[in-house]
Design a protein around this motif. Structure first.
Motif, PDB file in Angstrom:
ATOM      1  N   LYS A  68      14.688  26.142  39.169  1.00  0.00           N
ATOM      2  CA  LYS A  68      15.956  25.457  39.446  1.00  0.00           C
ATOM      3  C   LYS A  68      17.156  26.351  39.116  1.00  0.00           C
ATOM      4  CE  LYS A  68      15.112  22.104  36.516  1.00  0.00           C
ATOM      5  NZ  LYS A  68      13.773  22.448  35.980  1.00  0.00           N
ATOM      6  N   THR A  69      17.155  26.860  37.895  1.00  0.00           N
ATOM      7  CA  THR A  69      18.266  27.724  37.468  1.00  0.00           C
ATOM      8  C   THR A  69      18.353  28.960  38.359  1.00  0.00           C
ATOM      9  OG1 THR A  69      18.124  26.972  35.186  1.00  0.00           O
ATOM     10  CG2 THR A  69      19.151  29.114  35.557  1.00  0.00           C
ATOM     11  N   THR A  70      17.183  29.523  38.645  1.00  0.00           N
ATOM     12  CA  THR A  70      17.156  30.720  39.488  1.00  0.00           C
ATOM     13  C   THR A  70      17.763  30.421  40.857  1.00  0.00           C
ATOM     14  OG1 THR A  70      15.140  31.368  38.334  1.00  0.00           O
ATOM     15  CG2 THR A  70      15.682  32.574  40.333  1.00  0.00           C
ATOM     16  N   ALA A 189      26.574  23.393  38.701  1.00  0.00           N
ATOM     17  CA  ALA A 189      26.380  22.950  37.321  1.00  0.00           C
ATOM     18  C   ALA A 189      24.902  23.012  36.983  1.00  0.00           C
ATOM     19  CB  ALA A 189      26.909  21.531  37.158  1.00  0.00           C
ATOM     20  N   ASP A 190      24.575  23.747  35.921  1.00  0.00           N
ATOM     21  CA  ASP A 190      23.174  23.885  35.514  1.00  0.00           C
ATOM     22  C   ASP A 190      22.924  23.010  34.289  1.00  0.00           C
ATOM     23  OD1 ASP A 190      20.602  24.618  35.077  1.00  0.00           O
ATOM     24  OD2 ASP A 190      21.009  26.769  34.802  1.00  0.00           O
ATOM     25  N   GLU A 191      22.248  21.916  34.513  1.00  0.00           N
ATOM     26  CA  GLU A 191      21.939  20.960  33.450  1.00  0.00           C
ATOM     27  C   GLU A 191      23.147  20.704  32.543  1.00  0.00           C
ATOM     28  OE1 GLU A 191      18.162  20.710  31.956  1.00  0.00           O
ATOM     29  OE2 GLU A 191      17.237  22.081  33.378  1.00  0.00           O
ATOM     30  N   PRO A 192      24.218  20.214  33.115  1.00  0.00           N
ATOM     31  CA  PRO A 192      25.451  20.063  32.341  1.00  0.00           C
ATOM     32  C   PRO A 192      25.334  19.031  31.221  1.00  0.00           C
ATOM     33  CG  PRO A 192      25.664  18.974  34.467  1.00  0.00           C
ATOM     34  CD  PRO A 192      24.377  19.736  34.503  1.00  0.00           C
TER      35      PRO A 192
HETATM   36 MG   LIG Z   1      16.940  25.988  33.982  1.00  0.00          MG
END
Ligand SMILES: [Mg+2]
Ligand SMILES: Nc1ncnc2c1ncn2[C@@H]1O[C@H](COP(=O)(O)OP(=O)(O)O)[C@@H](O)[C@H]1O
Lengths: 244, 401
Positions: A68-70, A189-192
């Protein structure tokens, strides 16, 4: 007759404000991202294609380690894929140099990180207006813009506060204000909400929703909480580096 | 361009005002010390030079010295010339001297030294030898067979080269003086010290005594005439005035006698340059380490700044500006410490060194030179680590622990 005219006007207004729900604002094409860790190769993304439309609020979900982050980093051009490309608002970002990417990010993209990533030596307003300053806006412009956006996230009375003197929820709201201050095309937004309790998480998500519906802000958000999905228009599901 | 500079200044300023005060104070303190170290040796050297010059003027040359014409051994009609020179408005006095090298003997000991034949009255108008007497008295005009010894000749009174002296002659003792094969006995009337080794290795007798030993009695000859002018008179002007008086003898200002000193200065100058180079290298390393540690702690922030779209150059410049500000503050503090602290202190309380006493003299041109070098060192010392780090991949910067 009457109705048609009304419709036309509606369309015109949409065009003026740039809100056209159906055109693609960001497209990732067959993105492959492999990391090398010593001898081992980690295939974080194995050919992912996504299209996100203007004004959409999209969630990227999937188990931990699914990429996901990638993916978010590729779409947000914080990272460069091994193959495939990302087109944002008509710009093929794979053709940009590092410096041009920086400039592109400065003017067009906004980021909210899981741990806020505020600059500790800058107060709330300064964190927010740094990018505007870098864009060459005048002092009056960037100060009033920062005050306005911080007021919009409910921190109008804490402009001069340092991040270290704020709660997690407040810091995340500053970080949202920072990401939105220059009216980016897309907010990433990454897991805000990962570091926030559910009450504060709701506030943050409500804020996202507000900017999405009121201003047509396109948002791409990574999350692994099922209940967050309800705030979004669509969910992109990842598993082992591929779309599910 | 302007907005870039603005952001760099902004980030640097906030970093200084809101960053770790301890690190800031430590860095500035270290840079202050380095600056002081860089100027200290030059100041010592300048202080010694100044003292030497003063000494030479006060005890030996006066402001201007007249020497025999080319190829001549003596100045003729010395007293007439003296009168003529003394008629100049800015001349306080003149002293005509005979000067030769001689051998002193006392008990078993024997050493060489310079012997001056003087008119004690005249000498007192030009030099301060009379005030430098630490034992006994200065010569007076009718004294014959009496001698004034420098501390290094007599030995004792804290002489430096005690083993190369007469080993403790005291006032009232008799020493033998041999000049050009003639030996005569002299009674020691006084002992002087200028506290400077070189000036204390001489002796003074009446001119009449030396004339006799040189075999030139009653001829009004001199080997040099030292001239003392009023304070602040330019030596070049004095020389012009003397020339227009028709003085045909060789006229030399005291500056021309500073030759040996210049040699010493050059030798010490080499040491000074080596010390400066080492000092700068240390400065560079310390700045590098301090800035590096400071920057490594800010890895994550650099990554975030890059992610937002702050240009790499702007980030690097913000760290360089910080380093420059540290260096600037260090230089100013160091300068103030030297100019208003240490240098005046050593003037009020001179430091005892083997050559005599010494005060520090801070030269502004030298200080500026060192400041510029320190500044450059701080720029290089900060550019390298800042550039190295800012160039890294931004995700690495953000996530690497
Ligand atoms: Mg992640
Ligand atoms: N910089 C990196 N170096 C090596 N492996 C990485 C790196 N970033 C991510 N990975 C690996 O790629 C995979 C996907 O990671 P990530 O996108 O962070 O997953 P998620 O955000 O869905 O939890 C994981 O196996 C992770 O270990």
């Amino acid at each position: 007759m009457e109705n048609e005219r009304e419709n036309e006007r509606e369309n015109e207004r949409e065009n003026e404000s740039g809100i056209q729900k159906n055109d693609t604002i960001i497209e990732g094409m067959d993105i492959v991202r492999t990391f090398r860790m010593g001898e081992v190769q980690v295939r974080a993304l194995r050919g992912v294609s996504v299209k996100i439309r203007r004004g959409e609020f999209v969630a990227i979900m999937g188990p931990s380690g699914s990429g996901k982050t990638t993916l978010l980093n590729q779409l947000g051009i914080l990272d460069t894929p091994n193959s495939g490309k990302v087109v944002i608002d008509g710009t093929d970002t794979s053709a940009l140099s590092e410096k041009e990417k920086g400039k592109f990010r400065l003017h067009n993209l906004g980021y909210v990180f899981q741990d806020y990533a505020l600059l500790p030596e800058l107060n709330a307003a300064e964190n927010v207006y740094l990018s505007l300053m870098m864009q060459g806006k005048s002092k009056v412009e960037y100060e009033s813009a920062a005050a306005e956006i911080l007021t919009a996230v409910g921190l109008g009375d804490r402009l001069a506060q340092l991040p270290s003197k704020m709660s997690g929820g407040q810091q995340q709201r500053v970080s949202i204000a920072r990401a939105l201050a220059h009216s980016p095309i897309i907010l990433f937004a990454d897991e805000p909400c990962a570091n926030l309790d559910s009450e504060t998480s709701k506030e943050v998500l409500d804020l996202f929703k507000k900017f999405n519906t009121e201003y047509g802000q396109t948002i791409v958000m990574v999350t692994h909480e099922e209940w967050h999905a309800a705030y979004t228009d669509r969910v992109i599901k990842l598993k082992d580096g591929m779309l599910e | 361009m302007l907005e870039k500079a603005k952001v760099s200044f902004f980030l640097a300023g906030r970093s200084i005002t809101r960053g770790n005060k301890g690190i800031t104070i430590f860095t500035i303190f270290v840079l202050t010390l380095i600056f002081v170290q860089l100027v200290l040796f030059s100041s010592m050297l300048a202080g010694v030079t100044l003292k030497f010059n003063e000494l030479m003027v006060d005890y030996q040359t006066g402001n201007v010295v007249i020497e025999p014409e080319e190829e001549q051994r003596y100045i003729e009609d010395a007293s007439a010339l003296q009168k003529k020179i003394e008629s100049l408005p800015r001349v306080l006095g003149t002293t005509a001297r005979l000067k030769t090298s001689g051998n002193f003997r006392y008990k078993e000991k024997e050493i060489g030294g310079t012997v001056y034949g003087i008119d004690p009255m005249d000498e007192s108008f030009v030099t301060a030898i009379e005030d430098a007497i630490i034992s006994g008295e200065f010569l007076s005009r009718p004294d014959r067979g009496e001698i004034i010894l420098g501390r290094e000749v007599s030995g004792g009174f804290g002489a430096l080269m005690e083993s190369r002296s007469l080993g403790g002659v005291e006032v009232g003792d008799t020493v033998e003086l041999t000049i050009e094969g003639k030996t005569r006995e002299f009674r020691v009337k006084g002992i002087y010290t200028t506290r400077y080794f070189m000036a204390d290795a001489s002796a003074y007798i009446n001119r009449a005594d030396l004339e006799e030993m040189l075999g030139v009695e009653g001829q009004d000859l001199a080997q040099e005439i030292a001239v003392r002018t009023t304070a602040g008179t330019d030596e070049y002007e004095t020389r012009m005035a003397l020339l227009s008086l028709g003085v045909r003898e060789n006229i030399r200002t005291w500056h021309e006698f500073a030759g040996i000193l210049r040699l010493i200065e050059n030798t010490l100058g080499l040491i000074r340059n080596i010390m400066n180079a080492i000092g700068l290298l240390i400065a560079f390393v310390i700045i590098f380490v301090v800035i590096y540690v400071n920057i490594v702690n800010k890895k994550r922030q650099i990554g975030v700044q890059k992610a937002i779209g702050i240009e790499q150059n702007v980030i690097v410049a913000s760290f360089v500006l910080q380093a420059m500000l540290y260096a600037g503050t260090g230089v100013i503090l160091g300068y103030c410490f030297m100019r208003f602290g240490l240098a005046p202190y050593t003037v009020a309380h001179p430091v005892e060194i083997p050559l005599g006493t010494m005060s520090l003299k801070l030269d502004d041109a030298e200080a500026i030179n060192r400041a510029v070098l320190l500044f450059l060192a701080s720029i290089v010392g900060s550019v390298i680590p800042a550039y190295k780090l800012a160039q890294k991949d931004l995700l690495e910067l953000i996530w690497d622990k």
